[in-house]
Design a protein around this motif. Structure first.
Motif, PDB file in Angstrom:
ATOM      1  N   THR A  56     -18.521 -33.800  -5.806  1.00  0.00           N
ATOM      2  CA  THR A  56     -17.799 -32.721  -5.483  1.00  0.00           C
ATOM      3  C   THR A  56     -17.928 -31.540  -6.405  1.00  0.00           C
ATOM      4  O   THR A  56     -18.046 -30.495  -6.179  1.00  0.00           O
ATOM      5  N   LEU A  88      -7.574 -40.828  -4.593  1.00  0.00           N
ATOM      6  CA  LEU A  88      -7.238 -39.740  -5.141  1.00  0.00           C
ATOM      7  C   LEU A  88      -5.651 -39.770  -5.353  1.00  0.00           C
ATOM      8  O   LEU A  88      -4.862 -39.332  -6.231  1.00  0.00           O
ATOM      9  N   GLU A 123      -6.727 -27.077  -5.744  1.00  0.00           N
ATOM     10  CA  GLU A 123      -7.645 -26.889  -4.988  1.00  0.00           C
ATOM     11  C   GLU A 123      -8.954 -26.275  -5.401  1.00  0.00           C
ATOM     12  O   GLU A 123      -8.747 -25.661  -6.493  1.00  0.00           O
ATOM     13  N   GLY A 124      -9.959 -25.843  -4.485  1.00  0.00           N
ATOM     14  CA  GLY A 124     -11.141 -25.220  -5.111  1.00  0.00           C
ATOM     15  C   GLY A 124     -10.716 -24.116  -5.485  1.00  0.00           C
ATOM     16  O   GLY A 124     -11.264 -23.506  -6.519  1.00  0.00           O
ATOM     17  N   GLY A 125      -9.736 -23.157  -5.059  1.00  0.00           N
ATOM     18  CA  GLY A 125      -9.328 -21.982  -5.326  1.00  0.00           C
ATOM     19  C   GLY A 125      -8.541 -21.928  -6.725  1.00  0.00           C
ATOM     20  O   GLY A 125      -8.622 -20.886  -7.269  1.00  0.00           O
ATOM     21  N   GLY A 174      -5.080 -35.960   1.361  1.00  0.00           N
ATOM     22  CA  GLY A 174      -6.587 -36.292   0.556  1.00  0.00           C
ATOM     23  C   GLY A 174      -6.888 -37.796   0.717  1.00  0.00           C
ATOM     24  O   GLY A 174      -6.251 -38.668   1.448  1.00  0.00           O
ATOM     25  N   ARG A 175      -7.847 -38.191   0.102  1.00  0.00           N
ATOM     26  CA  ARG A 175      -8.237 -39.502   0.048  1.00  0.00           C
ATOM     27  C   ARG A 175      -7.404 -40.513  -0.825  1.00  0.00           C
ATOM     28  O   ARG A 175      -6.857 -40.125  -1.762  1.00  0.00           O
ATOM     29  N   ALA A 176      -7.471 -41.900  -0.331  1.00  0.00           N
ATOM     30  CA  ALA A 176      -6.593 -42.736  -0.807  1.00  0.00           C
ATOM     31  C   ALA A 176      -6.827 -42.938  -2.252  1.00  0.00           C
ATOM     32  O   ALA A 176      -5.962 -43.004  -2.920  1.00  0.00           O
ATOM     33  N   LEU A 229      -8.776 -32.364  -8.433  1.00  0.00           N
ATOM     34  CA  LEU A 229      -9.113 -31.704  -7.233  1.00  0.00           C
ATOM     35  C   LEU A 229      -9.088 -32.624  -5.929  1.00  0.00           C
ATOM     36  O   LEU A 229      -9.308 -33.481  -5.951  1.00  0.00           O
ATOM     37  N   ASN A 230      -8.302 -31.778  -5.090  1.00  0.00           N
ATOM     38  CA  ASN A 230      -8.033 -32.396  -3.864  1.00  0.00           C
ATOM     39  C   ASN A 230      -8.158 -31.116  -2.768  1.00  0.00           C
ATOM     40  O   ASN A 230      -8.571 -29.878  -2.991  1.00  0.00           O
ATOM     41  N   VAL A 231      -7.840 -31.434  -1.279  1.00  0.00           N
ATOM     42  CA  VAL A 231      -7.764 -30.407  -0.413  1.00  0.00           C
ATOM     43  C   VAL A 231      -6.374 -30.564  -0.147  1.00  0.00           C
ATOM     44  O   VAL A 231      -5.772 -31.436   0.325  1.00  0.00           O
ATOM     45  N   GLY A 232      -5.632 -29.380  -0.508  1.00  0.00           N
ATOM     46  CA  GLY A 232      -4.272 -29.210  -0.194  1.00  0.00           C
ATOM     47  C   GLY A 232      -3.605 -29.996  -1.565  1.00  0.00           C
ATOM     48  O   GLY A 232      -4.185 -30.685  -2.269  1.00  0.00           O
ATOM     49  N   HIS A 253       0.798 -36.146  -0.359  1.00  0.00           N
ATOM     50  CA  HIS A 253       0.371 -37.086   0.817  1.00  0.00           C
ATOM     51  C   HIS A 253      -1.194 -36.777   1.238  1.00  0.00           C
ATOM     52  O   HIS A 253      -1.564 -37.463   2.161  1.00  0.00           O
TER      53      HIS A 253
END
Lengths: 367, 367
Positions: free
Chosen positions: A251, A210, A233-235, A206-208, A197-200, A204
């Motif tokens: 999260t 990840l 992603e969340g979706g 999201g958090r390091a 799970l990430n944003v996008g 490249h």
């Protein structure tokens, strides 16, 4: 799962399909009668199920008789009860006489394959950690939940949804391995698809930690026999792109509760909408079958049971407010996990994890 | 908002209700015709709205004529278009000739009060940061979204939903102040209730920076004229316990997309349920009014528009796939924020933030 068979230290059983599930009778918001009704449902459907039931014997004996399930149930008397507002630290110090403690100890002693409790999540995790201990090679145990999805099974798995509030890259790799093993043994998916799970979804983003976890999981995917779909992603959580969603417990817990809250809001608004006029009430009567089908599809009771992964023994946390159907669903899941020797298989998977060269597990190879 | 009035540096306007909104015509997945149709809807409803429209003048002129909105619209020709797959860094270096850049520059120059674009979120944030710069006292700008809820307005506000992937305690305090200002000016809530997203609502729970943020926000609540309800959980996001939910951009983005995904899954399952048989199809016809009311209540188009907060100017990001109704909702929000001099009020709020004694802002007092 032929590749795992040689790892299993199968306990001897009189009857190969027989599974013993240890159940805490006292943790439910609805009282022990609901728990006993739930196990009675499961026992009627499944003659290979044996139950060790923990709680106040005087209260439980008449309930067991009422359902006529004496043959399948063994009572373990425990006077004390863990309440919903007790702190985990308190229960760890003073909980020895509780039904929850006794329930976990049956798994510790090897008398039952899986434990089920409706009690206080924090206390249940604390008692499970103390009595069962972490699996060798596991840094953070995790709670896995089932999530309604577009997949053929109707569900995805997500972990961690709240055992801990953080996870580093090695923890996330372990979650991937444990989640894959759970999907294989609990849901019958031969080659589960794992997403991080990430944003996008771009590599490249999201958090390091990840990005490191992404590469670690990808590195372990071929040998651990799962497909890694990369970032989701969340979706995607309710989608059919993925079977297991890996994330940290903060999260995951927010996502789980957001999803539940959104579904509840829509259910309530739907009820309001159909109560709006005579015509809409009439339509609701005609549509009753459809609405019930829909309700069943998104019914949280069908997916009852967060599973604690990464301990020497499997523990299922049922919702505190679960009714008999919910308790029965949790017991059914316990049976299936017990039948597949889930915990031995999971232990083997975790033990086979590989770091990158020189990092973490170094030169360790698959057993 | 009498307490804020003395902070406002109200620009002179010929007509006190008149607001000029700068609109990027080219960013939409559905093309400029949809954007022009959306602004035409808004203009017909609101004679005090003026639009600066940025994009390819040759394409836009006939669309403007078609809707007969020449009087309210001023065209700004811009040849280039930011596409959905362009990286923010690329747009920052080479985006000067784009409609997005031109749209933001109208706010920078003071020709418009608020900007609206359907384009690529990352690029829009990057261009907005470069051209408008961060407000004094703001470390991380945030994106605020509206979320369907049980509140009388039908919505809650959540921020950050993805401007950045992290936020420390000072950022979270700024989000609380900016979110309160947005709820006051965009939603008309005199004394908004602010909640800080966490796992569990007990004060001892969650990550360390959240505990510090909890105390910082509580300390600032009386002077900033909002009510701090403390920690909230994912299940509270659609609730009526709270008006504004404060969280970091990683968690907020996951929650937003999880909620949207869950709502979409339920909508699809509902459609399936009603298509199941002749009888259920007939029921659906009878229930059409109710279903439409429900649909409208959870329609993401009504809540169209993530708002970038913490810059020297307000920017609204409309969904790339928004239809004319969605674009019109974003333009309406822009009008309302422009009318209330939102950005000046927000700047004043942020400037009045207080750290604890000696920490951060030290002895700074309210202006």
């Amino acid at each position: 799962m032929p590749t795992d068979t040689h790892h299993s230290k199968e306990p001897e059983r009189a009857h190969p399909g027989r599974v013993t599930v240890s159940v805490d009778a006292m943790g439910s918001d609805k009282g022990p009668a609901t728990v006993v009704e739930g196990i009675a449902k499961s026992i009627r459907k499944n003659p290979d199920l044996a139950i060790l039931l923990h709680g106040r014997a005087d209260e439980l004996r008449p309930l067991i008789s009422k359902h006529g399930i004496e043959d399948a149930v063994t009572l373990h008397d425990a006077e004390d009860i863990v309440t919903m507002d007790q702190k985990p630290s308190h229960v760890m110090r003073h909980g020895k006489g509780t039904s929850m403690w006794s329930c976990i100890d049956s798994v510790r002693a090897g008398d039952a394959q899986v434990a089920v409790s409706c009690g206080n999540t924090g206390a249940l995790m604390a008692v499970s950690m103390v009595r069962l201990r972490k699996l060798e090679g596991v840094n953070r145990p995790a709670i896995a939940c089932l999530w309604p999805s577009r997949n053929p099974s109707g569900f995805n798995v997500m972990l961690d949804v709240g055992a801990d509030i953080r996870a580093d890259e090695d923890d996330l790799l372990q979650f991937a391995l444990m989640g894959a093993s759970y999907a294989r043994n609990g849901m019958g998916l031969a080659r589960p698809r794992i997403g991080l799970l990430n944003v996008g979804t771009e590599e490249h983003k999201g958090r390091a930690e990840l990005k490191v976890a992404h590469d670690l999981i990808a590195h372990n995917a071929p040998k651990a026999d799962f497909e890694f779909v990369g970032f989701v992603e969340g979706g995607d959580i309710p989608s059919d792109r993925v079977d297991v969603i890996v994330t940290d417990g903060f999260t995951g817990n927010v996502a789980l509760k957001t999803g539940e809250g959104t579904a509840q809001l829509i259910r309530d608004l739907m009820r309001e909408a159909f109560n709006h006029s005579i015509l809409s009430k009439f339509a609701a009567v005609l549509a009753l079958g459809s609405l019930k089908r829909l309700q069943k599809r998104i019914d949280p009771r069908r997916a009852n049971g967060g599973v604690f992964l990464g301990l020497n023994g499997t523990v299922i946390k049922s919702h505190g407010s679960a009714d008999a159907t919910g308790v029965s669903a949790a017991v059914k899941l316990a049976y299936e996990l017990g039948l597949s020797n889930f915990n031995e298989r999971l232990a083997a998977r975790v033990a086979s994890a590989e770091g990158f060269d020189g990092a973490g597990d170094g030169e360790r190879t698959a057993s």
